[in-house]
Write a protein that holds these residues in place. Sequence first.
Motif, PDB file in Angstrom:
ATOM      1  N   PRO A 137       1.920   1.360   3.049  1.00  0.00           N
ATOM      2  CA  PRO A 137       1.412   2.013   1.712  1.00  0.00           C
ATOM      3  C   PRO A 137       1.527   1.289   1.076  1.00  0.00           C
ATOM      4  N   GLY A 138       0.327   1.485   0.251  1.00  0.00           N
ATOM      5  CA  GLY A 138      -0.150   0.243  -1.095  1.00  0.00           C
ATOM      6  C   GLY A 138      -0.346  -0.789  -0.802  1.00  0.00           C
ATOM      7  N   GLY A 139      -1.035  -1.563   0.533  1.00  0.00           N
ATOM      8  CA  GLY A 139      -1.424  -2.467   1.813  1.00  0.00           C
ATOM      9  C   GLY A 139      -2.833  -2.641   0.788  1.00  0.00           C
ATOM     10  N   THR A 140      -3.081  -3.221   0.791  1.00  0.00           N
ATOM     11  CA  THR A 140      -4.664  -4.294   0.934  1.00  0.00           C
ATOM     12  C   THR A 140      -5.332  -4.692   1.892  1.00  0.00           C
ATOM     13  N   GLN A 199     -20.964  -9.907   2.535  1.00  0.00           N
ATOM     14  CA  GLN A 199     -20.178  -8.797   1.497  1.00  0.00           C
ATOM     15  C   GLN A 199     -19.106  -8.641   1.513  1.00  0.00           C
ATOM     16  N   CYS A 200     -17.891  -8.583   0.506  1.00  0.00           N
ATOM     17  CA  CYS A 200     -16.860  -7.871   0.640  1.00  0.00           C
ATOM     18  C   CYS A 200     -16.651  -6.853  -0.048  1.00  0.00           C
ATOM     19  N   PHE A 201     -15.547  -6.037   0.515  1.00  0.00           N
ATOM     20  CA  PHE A 201     -14.329  -4.343   0.457  1.00  0.00           C
ATOM     21  C   PHE A 201     -13.847  -4.904   0.617  1.00  0.00           C
ATOM     22  N   ARG A 202     -12.900  -4.508  -0.522  1.00  0.00           N
ATOM     23  CA  ARG A 202     -11.088  -3.714  -0.776  1.00  0.00           C
ATOM     24  C   ARG A 202     -10.764  -2.542  -0.578  1.00  0.00           C
ATOM     25  N   PHE A 203     -10.082  -2.230   0.401  1.00  0.00           N
ATOM     26  CA  PHE A 203      -9.334  -1.714   0.771  1.00  0.00           C
ATOM     27  C   PHE A 203      -8.161  -1.151   0.662  1.00  0.00           C
ATOM     28  N   VAL A 204      -7.080  -0.095  -0.733  1.00  0.00           N
ATOM     29  CA  VAL A 204      -5.878   0.148  -1.358  1.00  0.00           C
ATOM     30  C   VAL A 204      -5.619   1.314  -0.288  1.00  0.00           C
TER      31      VAL A 204
END
Length: 312
Positions: free
Chosen positions: A263-266, A305-310
């Motif tokens: 949780p809270g990780g990226t 392409q680059c995507f950031r998930f949190v």
Amino acid sequence: MPEIASYTNRLAKNAKHWGRWARRQGVSCYRLYDRDVPEFPVIVDWYDGRVHLQEYDTGWVQTDEDHEAWLAEIWEATAQALGVSEELVAVKTRRRQEGDAQYEKTGREGEAFIVEEQGLRFSVNLDSYLDTGLFLDHRNTRARVRAEAAGKRFLNLFCYTGAFTVYAAAGGARETMSVDLSNTYLDWAVRNLALNGLADGLHRRVRQDVFQFLTDAIDDGAQYELIVMDPPSFSNSKKMQGVLDVQKDHRWLVEACLEILAPGGTLYFSNNLRTFKLDPALAPLCEDISAQSVPEDFRNKRIHQCFRFVKA
């Protein structure tokens, strides 16, 4: 043969501009030219005094003799424009690669040498393999990882030569895990860590199919606070249990990463498939950071392409 001066003039101009920029940025490896003049479809990267010259496959039909003459002229012109000897210009013809292609040797021995990027050191080889050991287009994302890594457990999937791992370790990651199918590249990753004084027991590596690694990690209840996943577009490697197609498989891969993300990780997920479309089910969960992740020196803004998930 189009007038070669249009190529040499553009390359020399670019070299002057990007050389000044690179000194300000603290990088010694950067892109100088990417098919800027359509008649000269090559890519030129600067590696701290050496040059990586890639011919881009346009589908042009030439006899072997004509192609050899054309490439020889480009080779000579590149060296002259950049003020280096031809021996310092590594020339490669790029073709569409499948399966284990990025792991294949070119047939040339080459020579490994050390370059610096934002205060960190990396071993590269411009000749022996199709790729050099350092993907320049991920420079910005590597910097993000270093800035976010302090105290975190870091996972690098499809880790290649471990550049992201080096950045995470340098940023103070509590521990790192690097996963790849190639022992050659896992050993290279260890050398890169050692170059930066980071090769200790906190930084583990495993040679394994990423699909199997993720399955086992989920079963084991593993947790990571920071994950990078940069898969190839396609692989039918015999070392894998199946075939990897990033368009078809990315949803499973991302969702599996989110399972083991604390949780809270990226999670940073990137790929270089030009036609890639993110699964609609994943879109609400992430931010598309491609506009920020592609470095300034890359004329081709669709290089990846680059995507950031949190994770909430």
